[in-house]
Design a protein around this motif. Structure first.
Motif, PDB file in Angstrom:
ATOM      1  N   GLU A  81       0.905  -1.590  -0.348  1.00  0.00           N
ATOM      2  CA  GLU A  81      -0.112   0.319   0.456  1.00  0.00           C
ATOM      3  C   GLU A  81       0.998   1.615   0.035  1.00  0.00           C
ATOM      4  O   GLU A  81       2.066   1.421   0.523  1.00  0.00           O
ATOM      5  CB  GLU A  81      -0.849   0.012   1.255  1.00  0.00           C
ATOM      6  CG  GLU A  81      -2.074   1.075   1.317  1.00  0.00           C
ATOM      7  CD  GLU A  81      -2.786   0.908   2.445  1.00  0.00           C
ATOM      8  OE1 GLU A  81      -3.337   2.191   3.135  1.00  0.00           O
ATOM      9  OE2 GLU A  81      -3.241  -0.325   2.932  1.00  0.00           O
ATOM     10  N   GLY A  82       0.566   2.471  -0.935  1.00  0.00           N
ATOM     11  CA  GLY A  82       1.072   3.381  -1.042  1.00  0.00           C
ATOM     12  C   GLY A  82       2.705   3.133  -1.764  1.00  0.00           C
ATOM     13  O   GLY A  82       2.696   4.477  -1.950  1.00  0.00           O
ATOM     14  N   THR A  83       2.295   2.521  -2.365  1.00  0.00           N
ATOM     15  CA  THR A  83       3.639   1.934  -3.756  1.00  0.00           C
ATOM     16  C   THR A  83       2.835   3.112  -4.581  1.00  0.00           C
ATOM     17  O   THR A  83       1.670   2.724  -4.614  1.00  0.00           O
ATOM     18  CB  THR A  83       4.212   0.404  -3.738  1.00  0.00           C
ATOM     19  OG1 THR A  83       3.070   0.160  -4.305  1.00  0.00           O
ATOM     20  CG2 THR A  83       5.567   0.382  -2.598  1.00  0.00           C
ATOM     21  N   LEU A  84       4.120   3.521  -5.588  1.00  0.00           N
ATOM     22  CA  LEU A  84       3.158   3.714  -7.080  1.00  0.00           C
ATOM     23  C   LEU A  84       2.624   2.757  -8.142  1.00  0.00           C
ATOM     24  O   LEU A  84       1.749   2.817  -8.387  1.00  0.00           O
ATOM     25  CB  LEU A  84       4.644   4.256  -8.312  1.00  0.00           C
ATOM     26  CG  LEU A  84       3.943   4.419  -9.594  1.00  0.00           C
ATOM     27  CD1 LEU A  84       2.802   5.829  -9.477  1.00  0.00           C
ATOM     28  CD2 LEU A  84       5.101   5.174 -10.210  1.00  0.00           C
ATOM     29  N   SER A 118       1.258  -0.192  -6.364  1.00  0.00           N
ATOM     30  CA  SER A 118      -0.312  -0.076  -5.561  1.00  0.00           C
ATOM     31  C   SER A 118      -1.432   1.138  -6.686  1.00  0.00           C
ATOM     32  O   SER A 118      -2.633   0.672  -6.449  1.00  0.00           O
ATOM     33  CB  SER A 118      -0.795  -0.373  -4.364  1.00  0.00           C
ATOM     34  OG  SER A 118       0.114   0.505  -3.419  1.00  0.00           O
ATOM     35  N   CYS A 119      -0.962   2.472  -6.778  1.00  0.00           N
ATOM     36  CA  CYS A 119      -1.288   3.385  -6.235  1.00  0.00           C
ATOM     37  C   CYS A 119      -1.988   3.384  -7.991  1.00  0.00           C
ATOM     38  O   CYS A 119      -3.578   3.413  -8.201  1.00  0.00           O
ATOM     39  CB  CYS A 119      -1.434   5.198  -5.931  1.00  0.00           C
ATOM     40  SG  CYS A 119      -0.666   4.688  -4.412  1.00  0.00           S
ATOM     41  N   ASP A 138      -3.292   1.242 -10.268  1.00  0.00           N
ATOM     42  CA  ASP A 138      -4.836   0.291  -9.892  1.00  0.00           C
ATOM     43  C   ASP A 138      -5.137  -0.255 -11.106  1.00  0.00           C
ATOM     44  O   ASP A 138      -6.324   0.216 -11.752  1.00  0.00           O
ATOM     45  CB  ASP A 138      -6.273   0.889  -8.947  1.00  0.00           C
ATOM     46  CG  ASP A 138      -6.750   0.499  -8.718  1.00  0.00           C
ATOM     47  OD1 ASP A 138      -6.796  -1.032  -8.174  1.00  0.00           O
ATOM     48  OD2 ASP A 138      -8.359   0.857  -8.614  1.00  0.00           O
ATOM     49  N   PHE A 154      -5.782  10.049  -8.317  1.00  0.00           N
ATOM     50  CA  PHE A 154      -4.423   9.713  -8.733  1.00  0.00           C
ATOM     51  C   PHE A 154      -3.616  10.034  -9.494  1.00  0.00           C
ATOM     52  O   PHE A 154      -2.460  10.641 -10.040  1.00  0.00           O
ATOM     53  CB  PHE A 154      -4.130   8.315  -8.266  1.00  0.00           C
ATOM     54  CG  PHE A 154      -2.912   8.011  -7.870  1.00  0.00           C
ATOM     55  CD1 PHE A 154      -1.404   8.417  -6.925  1.00  0.00           C
ATOM     56  CD2 PHE A 154      -2.311   7.691  -9.008  1.00  0.00           C
ATOM     57  CE1 PHE A 154      -0.760   7.611  -6.684  1.00  0.00           C
ATOM     58  CE2 PHE A 154      -0.767   7.167  -8.326  1.00  0.00           C
ATOM     59  CZ  PHE A 154      -0.025   7.422  -7.821  1.00  0.00           C
ATOM     60  N   HIS A 155      -4.702   9.616 -10.648  1.00  0.00           N
ATOM     61  CA  HIS A 155      -3.618   9.722 -12.298  1.00  0.00           C
ATOM     62  C   HIS A 155      -4.103  10.877 -12.938  1.00  0.00           C
ATOM     63  O   HIS A 155      -4.074  11.062 -13.858  1.00  0.00           O
ATOM     64  CB  HIS A 155      -4.531   8.444 -13.244  1.00  0.00           C
ATOM     65  CG  HIS A 155      -4.893   7.187 -12.421  1.00  0.00           C
ATOM     66  ND1 HIS A 155      -5.315   6.812 -11.415  1.00  0.00           N
ATOM     67  CD2 HIS A 155      -3.991   6.332 -11.988  1.00  0.00           C
ATOM     68  CE1 HIS A 155      -5.501   5.687 -11.125  1.00  0.00           C
ATOM     69  NE2 HIS A 155      -4.655   5.388 -11.791  1.00  0.00           N
TER      70      HIS A 155
END
Length: 162
Positions: free
Chosen positions: A33-36, A38-39, A41, A61-62
């Motif tokens: 969680e919190g890594t690029l 994982s973010c 998605d 986020f994108h």
């Protein structure tokens, strides 16, 4: 499934590739969680022959400040996706890291819905992997074309260099 003696490439049937993917996905390092990674998605790639597909759920986020998909998010997706495909195809003890990436962002799209990736493995060699990836929005409109080159390295590379 047999590894060739002079390459890192595994030659396999589609059923063997599917079984290998399922096994390697189970063994893969988890998306912390919190890594690029994982973010971003995105879904695990589906590999068929020398092609693969995936999709990334878009959100705030994108987006760049005006709500459009940030080109950097597309680049990160391309590099992480191609690295993931390499990981699934390479024998144990090998993985690929990004060496070169070239992008053509062709059409702006809002950072909502999904960004669909459809890739082709141009070269799956002993020392490098080359991918061409086409990105489309939910309406099928072409958003970006990205070429990624990854260099194949040993998992224990860091220990060997010390």
């Amino acid at each position: 499934m047999t590894d060739t003696k002079d390459t890192n490439v595994v030659h396999a049937t589609q059923a063997e590739i599917d079984a290998r993917m399922a096994e390697k996905i189970q063994k893969a390092p988890k998306r912390e969680e919190g890594t690029l990674y994982s973010c971003l998605d995105f879904t695990d790639p589906v590999i068929v022959g020398n092609t693969f597909t995936s999709k990334m759920k878009l959100g705030k986020f994108h987006a760049q400040p005006f709500g459009w998909l940030n080109g950097g998010a597309t680049l990160a997706y391309a590099e992480d996706l191609s690295g993931w495909v390499s990981y699934l195809l390479l024998p144990e003890g090998k993985y690929a890291v990004g060496q070169n990436i070239t992008a053509q962002h062709l059409r702006p799209t809002k950072a909502e819905g999904y960004l669909h990736a459809s890739g082709e493995m141009v070269l799956v060699g002993r020392n490098s992997h080359v991918f061409n990836i086409k990105f489309t929005n939910d309406e099928g409109k072409l958003i970006s074309l990205i070429a990624v080159t990854g260099i194949v390295v040993d998992v224990n590379r860091d220990q060997e260099q010390k």
